[in-house]
Design an enzyme around this catalytic site. Structure first.
Site, PDB file in Angstrom:
ATOM      1  N   TRP A  33      64.323  20.784  37.247  1.00  0.00           N
ATOM      2  CA  TRP A  33      65.648  20.960  36.670  1.00  0.00           C
ATOM      3  C   TRP A  33      66.386  19.623  36.607  1.00  0.00           C
ATOM      4  CZ3 TRP A  33      70.085  19.652  39.334  1.00  0.00           C
ATOM      5  CH2 TRP A  33      69.975  19.481  40.727  1.00  0.00           C
ATOM      6  N   GLU A  77      75.444  12.998  49.242  1.00  0.00           N
ATOM      7  CA  GLU A  77      74.312  12.925  48.303  1.00  0.00           C
ATOM      8  C   GLU A  77      74.374  11.630  47.491  1.00  0.00           C
ATOM      9  OE1 GLU A  77      71.763  14.808  48.090  1.00  0.00           O
ATOM     10  OE2 GLU A  77      72.301  16.731  48.989  1.00  0.00           O
ATOM     11  N   GLU A 122      66.133  13.472  44.608  1.00  0.00           N
ATOM     12  CA  GLU A 122      67.405  13.538  45.319  1.00  0.00           C
ATOM     13  C   GLU A 122      68.574  13.055  44.464  1.00  0.00           C
ATOM     14  OE1 GLU A 122      68.491  14.424  48.384  1.00  0.00           O
ATOM     15  OE2 GLU A 122      66.588  15.238  49.076  1.00  0.00           O
ATOM     16  N   HIS A 125      70.987  15.503  42.725  1.00  0.00           N
ATOM     17  CA  HIS A 125      71.945  16.304  43.489  1.00  0.00           C
ATOM     18  C   HIS A 125      73.363  15.739  43.389  1.00  0.00           C
ATOM     19  CE1 HIS A 125      68.312  17.500  46.243  1.00  0.00           C
ATOM     20  NE2 HIS A 125      68.199  17.940  44.997  1.00  0.00           N
ATOM     21  N   GLU A 175      66.826  16.982  56.137  1.00  0.00           N
ATOM     22  CA  GLU A 175      66.533  17.794  54.950  1.00  0.00           C
ATOM     23  C   GLU A 175      66.809  19.266  55.244  1.00  0.00           C
ATOM     24  OE1 GLU A 175      66.118  16.666  52.118  1.00  0.00           O
ATOM     25  OE2 GLU A 175      64.962  14.825  52.107  1.00  0.00           O
ATOM     26  N   THR A 178      70.679  19.747  55.315  1.00  0.00           N
ATOM     27  CA  THR A 178      71.290  19.811  53.984  1.00  0.00           C
ATOM     28  C   THR A 178      70.907  21.094  53.259  1.00  0.00           C
ATOM     29  OG1 THR A 178      69.465  18.425  53.155  1.00  0.00           O
ATOM     30  CG2 THR A 178      71.535  17.325  53.652  1.00  0.00           C
ATOM     31  N   ASP A 207      65.527  22.340  46.659  1.00  0.00           N
ATOM     32  CA  ASP A 207      64.937  20.995  46.703  1.00  0.00           C
ATOM     33  C   ASP A 207      64.865  20.484  48.136  1.00  0.00           C
ATOM     34  OD1 ASP A 207      64.694  20.952  43.971  1.00  0.00           O
ATOM     35  OD2 ASP A 207      66.192  19.393  43.632  1.00  0.00           O
ATOM     36  N   GLU A 208      65.959  20.673  48.869  1.00  0.00           N
ATOM     37  CA  GLU A 208      66.011  20.169  50.239  1.00  0.00           C
ATOM     38  C   GLU A 208      64.962  20.850  51.120  1.00  0.00           C
ATOM     39  OE1 GLU A 208      67.585  17.625  50.369  1.00  0.00           O
ATOM     40  OE2 GLU A 208      69.621  17.697  49.617  1.00  0.00           O
ATOM     41  N   HIS A 211      61.655  19.251  50.442  1.00  0.00           N
ATOM     42  CA  HIS A 211      61.610  17.935  51.073  1.00  0.00           C
ATOM     43  C   HIS A 211      61.474  18.050  52.591  1.00  0.00           C
ATOM     44  CE1 HIS A 211      63.961  16.328  47.340  1.00  0.00           C
ATOM     45  NE2 HIS A 211      62.711  16.657  47.078  1.00  0.00           N
TER      46      HIS A 211
END
Length: 340
Positions: A33, A77, A122, A125, A175, A178, A207-208, A211
């Site tokens: 995305w 971020e 990252e 974000h 990670e 967050t 996403d976090e 990660h």
């Protein structure tokens, strides 16, 4: 063999798996995305202004503390340049080709490839959250921008030095932290019927989590190769306590770090990230890395394990005694007119 040499050897061994790590934990650029997917389409004159108007109307229902936390998350971020430069300096990570000459196309070793790819993910974000804040009209963007610049300019010291073992413990913890924070903000946004913002924060949280899975896997792999030193590094990070990446947070005219404690209070009062979450993350890492089941540890590592296994209960008792102030802190980031 010197400890630094052992760490470098372990990093070199794991570097052989980098392509697998990238394929498993990161998403190709053409498939992942992008911020534009969640924001009004500025190229569509027929819908853009109506979409912005709707975004701004929905933003009016979000309370003061929510904006403080959303802004703080965004600033954190957007301090990405600091995190990338720090990771690029970790032992075993080399962004230069052999002979000291940088190669623009895939330059450096495999670990520098990972850091660049991770940074690329990252970066989206802060980008999407910043654009949302700007379009919402509910925050003081110039103060946010100044705070962000201060945070990047001030840098940070997370207590890991160049040690890859400690750095991967730190990134694993952060990670997951967050992920929790963005997930909670997503739930609050949905509570106020702001589905678009909720979806945005939810996908960032996803996403976090990917990660987190990556960095915790790196630690798991190190435990297999160098269990005693990895155990000691984990214990050392828990003893010094994980420092949040925005611990130098400040507003215009303030000293370094002057605003971080107040931001933490806002996050705890809203239930976005609390002292109990810190303890829960510790427990999850202990389980993830099967600390209790580790074998072949030397005496120092055994003592480190004992310390880590007892720590969550001690931290839980401290968290239970924590008392938050009744009044919410005030920030120049948020326009006073929307205090609710």
């Amino acid at each position: 063999m010197a400890l630094d040499n052992v760490r470098l050897e372990v990093m070199n061994l794991l570097e052989r798996k980098i392509d697998s790590f990238v394929d498993t934990f990161l998403v190709p650029i053409d498939k992942v995305w992008q911020p534009t997917d969640f924001l009004p389409d500025s190229q569509n004159e027929e819908t853009f202004f109506d979409e912005v108007k709707e975004l701004r109307e929905l933003a009016k229902d979000l309370p003061y503390d929510f904006w403080v936390v959303l802004v703080g998350d965004t600033i954190t971020e957007e301090a990405l340049p600091t995190y990338e430069s720090w990771l690029m300096d970790v032992q075993g990570i080399d962004q230069h080709a052999k002979g000291g000459e940088f190669c623009a196309e895939g330059g450096g070793n495999g670990w520098s490839k990972w850091v660049r790819y991770w940074t690329g993910e990252e970066n989206r974000h802060g980008d999407v959250l910043n654009k949302y804040l700007y379009l919402s009209g509910r925050v003081n963007m110039i103060e946010i921008e100044r705070t962000t610049q201060h945070l990047i300019s001030d840098g940070f010291d997370i207590g890991t030095d160049r040690d890859p073992y400690k750095n991967f413990v730190y990134t694993s913890f952060q990670e997951l932290a967050t992920n929790i924070s963005h997930n909670r903000v997503a739930k609050l946004a949905r509570k106020y019927s702001n589905k678009s913002l909720s979806k945005m924060c939810k996908i960032i949280a996803g996403d976090e989590m990917r990660h987190f899975n990556a960095y915790s896997t790196f630690v798991d792999e190190i435990f297999k190769l160098d269990p005693s030193e990895m155990m000691i590094a984990f214990s050392d990070m828990m003893k010094s306590k994980i420092i949040m990446p925005a611990h130098f947070l400040r507003e215009t005219g303030q000293a370094i770090g002057a605003k971080f404690d107040e931001f933490s209070v806002s996050a705890q009062k809203l239930g976005v990230y609390t002292a109990h979450d810190y303890v829960d993350i510790m427990k999850r890492l202990i389980t993830k890395w099967d600390i209790e089941g580790l074998t072949e540890l030397n005496d120092k590592a055994e003592r480190a394990r004992d310390y880590v296994m007892k720590l969550p209960a001690r931290m839980e008792r401290i968290s239970d005694r924590l008392v938050l102030p009744d009044e919410s802190p005030k920030f120049s980031w948020v326009n006073p007119a929307i205090v609710k």
